[in-house]
Each structure stands twice: as C-alpha cells, then as structure tokens.
Design a protein around this motif. Structure first.
Motif, PDB file in Angstrom:
ATOM      1  N   GLU A  10       0.833  -1.212   0.000  1.00  0.00           N
ATOM      2  CA  GLU A  10       0.000   0.000   0.000  1.00  0.00           C
ATOM      3  C   GLU A  10       0.868   1.261   0.000  1.00  0.00           C
ATOM      4  O   GLU A  10       0.564   2.233  -0.690  1.00  0.00           O
ATOM      5  N   TYR A  13       2.275   1.633  -3.389  1.00  0.00           N
ATOM      6  CA  TYR A  13       1.228   2.124  -4.284  1.00  0.00           C
ATOM      7  C   TYR A  13       1.086   3.640  -4.144  1.00  0.00           C
ATOM      8  O   TYR A  13       1.053   4.364  -5.145  1.00  0.00           O
ATOM      9  N   SER A  17       2.400   4.676  -7.733  1.00  0.00           N
ATOM     10  CA  SER A  17       1.355   4.326  -8.710  1.00  0.00           C
ATOM     11  C   SER A  17       1.181   5.380  -9.797  1.00  0.00           C
ATOM     12  O   SER A  17       0.935   5.032 -10.958  1.00  0.00           O
ATOM     13  N   LEU A  21       1.533   4.459 -13.640  1.00  0.00           N
ATOM     14  CA  LEU A  21       0.417   4.711 -14.545  1.00  0.00           C
ATOM     15  C   LEU A  21       0.882   5.525 -15.753  1.00  0.00           C
ATOM     16  O   LEU A  21       0.562   5.184 -16.895  1.00  0.00           O
ATOM     17  N   GLU A  35      -4.820   2.075 -16.450  1.00  0.00           N
ATOM     18  CA  GLU A  35      -5.268   1.895 -15.061  1.00  0.00           C
ATOM     19  C   GLU A  35      -5.355   0.414 -14.706  1.00  0.00           C
ATOM     20  O   GLU A  35      -4.926   0.003 -13.631  1.00  0.00           O
ATOM     21  N   ASP A  36      -5.929  -0.381 -15.607  1.00  0.00           N
ATOM     22  CA  ASP A  36      -6.055  -1.823 -15.358  1.00  0.00           C
ATOM     23  C   ASP A  36      -4.683  -2.479 -15.213  1.00  0.00           C
ATOM     24  O   ASP A  36      -4.474  -3.312 -14.329  1.00  0.00           O
ATOM     25  N   THR A  38      -1.899  -1.012 -14.358  1.00  0.00           N
ATOM     26  CA  THR A  38      -1.273  -0.526 -13.125  1.00  0.00           C
ATOM     27  C   THR A  38      -1.770  -1.347 -11.947  1.00  0.00           C
ATOM     28  O   THR A  38      -0.987  -1.790 -11.094  1.00  0.00           O
ATOM     29  N   HIS A  39      -3.074  -1.587 -11.912  1.00  0.00           N
ATOM     30  CA  HIS A  39      -3.650  -2.425 -10.853  1.00  0.00           C
ATOM     31  C   HIS A  39      -3.032  -3.822 -10.894  1.00  0.00           C
ATOM     32  O   HIS A  39      -2.621  -4.367  -9.856  1.00  0.00           O
ATOM     33  N   GLU A  40      -2.951  -4.387 -12.077  1.00  0.00           N
ATOM     34  CA  GLU A  40      -2.357  -5.720 -12.221  1.00  0.00           C
ATOM     35  C   GLU A  40      -0.901  -5.734 -11.757  1.00  0.00           C
ATOM     36  O   GLU A  40      -0.441  -6.716 -11.153  1.00  0.00           O
ATOM     37  N   PHE A  42       0.440  -4.007  -9.338  1.00  0.00           N
ATOM     38  CA  PHE A  42       0.506  -4.064  -7.880  1.00  0.00           C
ATOM     39  C   PHE A  42      -0.029  -5.381  -7.321  1.00  0.00           C
ATOM     40  O   PHE A  42       0.456  -5.846  -6.290  1.00  0.00           O
ATOM     41  N   VAL A  43      -0.962  -6.003  -8.006  1.00  0.00           N
ATOM     42  CA  VAL A  43      -1.408  -7.335  -7.598  1.00  0.00           C
ATOM     43  C   VAL A  43      -0.241  -8.317  -7.742  1.00  0.00           C
ATOM     44  O   VAL A  43       0.040  -9.106  -6.833  1.00  0.00           O
TER      45      VAL A  43
END
Length: 82
Positions: A10, A13, A17, A21, A35-36, A38-40, A42-43
């Motif tokens: 976190e 991020y 992030s 991005l 955005e998708d 970027t999320h992936e 961090f996952v």
C-alpha cells in the motif's frame, strides 16, 4: 507478516502508482487500459513480494513488473500469424 506485506505494498502504491500509470499510459495510449495494467502490476507485486530480494529499489522492481505486465498485454493483443 501478511499485514506487513499488505502495508508495504500500500505504501509503494501511494509512492509509485502515479509514475507507473504514466509509464504504462505512454506505452498503451489508453487511459482505462493503463489503469487496469497498473492495478495488475501491484497485484503481481503483492503476490511476488517474497521474491523481492532488495538488490534494487522497490521502484525499480515495480517498474520491471509494470513493463512485463504491459508486454504480456501486447502479446495477448496481437497473436503471431504464421
């Protein structure tokens, strides 16, 4: 340990992030897709956290994951024609 890992990701991020991005957006030229991805990123960082050897900064490691996630996205978009 699990809580510490979550807090660390976190914090990463919050710190990185926006830059990730922008990096991904520069490559894919689609804000929603960036955005998708970027999320992936961090996952994947969360799932791979234990393999982070701290030989480089977390920013370098995250950008490498972001690059790999984006290249995987491109590979899936354009199948090779033989």
């Amino acid at each position: 340990m699990e809580n510490t890992k979550k807090e660390e990701i976190e914090r990463w991020y919050d710190d990185h992030s926006d830059a990730i991005l922008k990096f991904i957006l520069m490559l894919v030229k689609d804000y929603q897709q960036a955005e998708d991805l970027t999320h992936e990123t961090f996952v994947k960082a969360y799932l791979s956290y234990d393999s982070f050897q701290k030989n480089s900064s977390q920013k370098t490691w995250l950008f490498r994951i972001a690059h790999n996630v984006t290249m995987d996205y491109f590979r899936k978009q354009k199948p090779l024609s033989l």
